[in-house]
Motif scaffolding. Structure first.
Motif, PDB file in Angstrom:
ATOM      1  N   PHE A 164       0.839  -1.193   0.000  1.00  0.00           N
ATOM      2  CA  PHE A 164       0.000   0.000   0.000  1.00  0.00           C
ATOM      3  C   PHE A 164       0.872   1.239   0.000  1.00  0.00           C
ATOM      4  N   ASP A 165       0.724   2.036  -1.036  1.00  0.00           N
ATOM      5  CA  ASP A 165       1.511   3.257  -1.127  1.00  0.00           C
ATOM      6  C   ASP A 165       0.685   4.420  -0.607  1.00  0.00           C
ATOM      7  N   GLU A 166       1.019   4.816   0.633  1.00  0.00           N
ATOM      8  CA  GLU A 166       0.189   5.849   1.269  1.00  0.00           C
ATOM      9  C   GLU A 166       0.449   7.240   0.704  1.00  0.00           C
ATOM     10  N   THR A 167       1.426   7.361  -0.201  1.00  0.00           N
ATOM     11  CA  THR A 167       1.686   8.685  -0.763  1.00  0.00           C
ATOM     12  C   THR A 167       0.837   8.940  -2.012  1.00  0.00           C
ATOM     13  N   LEU A 168       0.135   7.886  -2.516  1.00  0.00           N
ATOM     14  CA  LEU A 168      -0.732   8.102  -3.688  1.00  0.00           C
ATOM     15  C   LEU A 168      -1.932   8.943  -3.296  1.00  0.00           C
ATOM     16  N   PRO A 169      -2.435   9.814  -4.202  1.00  0.00           N
ATOM     17  CA  PRO A 169      -3.639  10.584  -3.869  1.00  0.00           C
ATOM     18  C   PRO A 169      -4.851   9.663  -3.720  1.00  0.00           C
ATOM     19  N   GLY A 170      -5.813  10.028  -2.902  1.00  0.00           N
ATOM     20  CA  GLY A 170      -6.992   9.206  -2.668  1.00  0.00           C
ATOM     21  C   GLY A 170      -7.926   9.192  -3.862  1.00  0.00           C
ATOM     22  N   ILE A 171      -8.911   8.298  -3.783  1.00  0.00           N
ATOM     23  CA  ILE A 171      -9.911   8.239  -4.854  1.00  0.00           C
ATOM     24  C   ILE A 171     -11.029   9.212  -4.499  1.00  0.00           C
ATOM     25  N   ARG A 172     -11.240  10.189  -5.382  1.00  0.00           N
ATOM     26  CA  ARG A 172     -12.235  11.222  -5.112  1.00  0.00           C
ATOM     27  C   ARG A 172     -13.631  10.666  -5.390  1.00  0.00           C
ATOM     28  N   PRO A 173     -14.553  10.676  -4.426  1.00  0.00           N
ATOM     29  CA  PRO A 173     -15.910  10.203  -4.725  1.00  0.00           C
ATOM     30  C   PRO A 173     -16.602  11.196  -5.669  1.00  0.00           C
ATOM     31  N   PRO A 174     -17.395  10.696  -6.624  1.00  0.00           N
ATOM     32  CA  PRO A 174     -18.066  11.620  -7.535  1.00  0.00           C
ATOM     33  C   PRO A 174     -19.020  12.516  -6.745  1.00  0.00           C
ATOM     34  N   ARG A 175     -19.048  13.803  -7.096  1.00  0.00           N
ATOM     35  CA  ARG A 175     -19.866  14.727  -6.341  1.00  0.00           C
ATOM     36  C   ARG A 175     -21.254  14.865  -6.968  1.00  0.00           C
ATOM     37  N   GLY A 176     -22.294  14.699  -6.191  1.00  0.00           N
ATOM     38  CA  GLY A 176     -23.655  14.861  -6.699  1.00  0.00           C
ATOM     39  C   GLY A 176     -24.107  16.297  -6.569  1.00  0.00           C
ATOM     40  N   SER A 177     -25.339  16.588  -6.985  1.00  0.00           N
ATOM     41  CA  SER A 177     -25.888  17.923  -6.789  1.00  0.00           C
ATOM     42  C   SER A 177     -27.393  17.802  -6.586  1.00  0.00           C
ATOM     43  N   ILE A 178     -28.009  18.893  -6.190  1.00  0.00           N
ATOM     44  CA  ILE A 178     -29.439  18.853  -5.892  1.00  0.00           C
ATOM     45  C   ILE A 178     -30.236  18.978  -7.185  1.00  0.00           C
TER      46      ILE A 178
END
Ligand code: PHE
Length: 323
Positions: free
Chosen positions: A89-103
């Motif tokens: 596990f490479d903890e320096t990799l950026p995280g996975i961004r969850p897709p952002r919803g909207s109203i």
């Protein structure tokens, strides 16, 4: 035999570089040190050698064997200390961004309209979508032979209930539960068995409004709704009242706003009919009020130039993402 050993060592070095999971680490170990492993095979041949050779070759084999064992062990240690037994596990990799919803635009419209009324002191309430004939018709002074009660105009359940055809049901529910003064708005879904086309849907949204106390007059209705329409459509919005009929208000009006060269109907409204106050047990001699109702889809369509009501319900992201 020494050549064989150094060939195998070279091979193992290359293979070790490609080990990146616990499975591959284990396959690597078995390939060299397993029962039929390449190094094991050479160890078996050791017995056939003359003593002097045996010593030198044996030492060499042992060196390679220990190197492989410690490499396998080191990989195991590294991957378990990274908190993952199968991958590094490479903890320096950026995280996975969850897709952002909207109203959803309809919900945005409801929030905006509710906000305007909330700031004028109206409380937002909700009522059920499965209703009784009493709340949807009878208590609203709608006679038994009224066409809207027909099965062609209302969805009835097989248990004597119905899907509300208007949010006016919430007026009745709130008045049955509480005493005046009341200032409420009630957004929600309503259902009518209309054939679906660009301007009709079997389900759409309304917002109901009700103000009741002992002194509310028709001019309060006019002032509140004019202010509302100017807040929503702009301060220079021109409005027009047309006489109309609703069974639960008397007098009743439809309110239009000026739109280009013409007028567009936006609201139904009126002073609450005393028969409605009587149905909920209020004293008709001292109770006054007004009510109104509007269609949410219609307002959203006007403001955003949407020409087909079906866009609201099809969940096509190309449409939804625009708002
Ligand atoms: N319930 C009416 C409709 O669905 C609208 C309305 C509400 C009219 C309240 C007057 C007062 O058309």
């Amino acid at each position: 035999m020494k050549d064989q050993i150094s060939r195998i060592e070279q091979e193992a070095r290359e293979e070790l570089a490609r080990v990146d999971s616990a499975e591959k680490n284990e396959l690597f170990r078995v390939a060299y040190l397993g029962k039929k492993g390449k190094l094991t095979e050479l160890l078996k041949q050791l017995g056939a050698l003359v003593p002097e050779e045996k010593k030198a070759v044996g030492a060499e084999l042992n060196r390679v064997k220990q190197w492989i064992e410690s490499s396998v062990e080191e990989f195991r240690r590294k991957s378990s200390s990274a908190g993952n037994s199968s991958e590094i596990f490479d903890e320096t990799l950026p995280g996975i961004r969850p897709p952002r919803g909207s109203i959803h635009l309809l919900q945005q419209t409801i929030q905006e309209i509710s906000g305007i009324f909330n700031r004028m002191g109206f409380e937002t309430v909700e009522g059920p979508e499965i209703e009784t004939e009493f709340h949807n018709f009878t208590a609203l002074n709608i006679p038994l032979d009224h066409p809207s009660r027909d099965a062609f105009d209302t969805f009835y359940t097989t248990r004597g209930q119905l899907l509300r055809s208007q949010t006016s049901t919430v007026q009745i529910r709130v008045m049955k539960e509480r005493k005046p003064p009341l200032k409420i708005i009630a957004p929600g879904r309503v259902y009518r068995p209309d054939t679906v086309d660009a301007s009709h849907s079997f389900m759409f949204h309304q917002i109901e409004g009700l103000m009741v106390d002992d002194r509310t007059t028709f001019s309060d209705l006019k002032g509140v709704l004019h202010l509302f329409l100017r807040e929503l459509f702009g301060s220079s919005t021109k409005i027009r009242f047309r006489p109309h009929f609703f069974p639960f208000t008397e007098p009743s009006v439809e309110i239009d706003i000026q739109w280009g060269k013409g007028w567009l109907e936006i609201l139904g409204a009126g002073s609450v009919d005393p028969n409605v106050f009587r149905e909920v047990g209020y004293d008709v001699t001292t109770t006054r009020g007004f009510a109104f109702g509007l269609g949410v889809e219609r307002i959203a369509m006007l403001r955003h130039g949407i020409t087909d009501i079906r866009h609201f319900y099809e969940n096509d992201l190309r449409f939804l993402r625009q708002f």
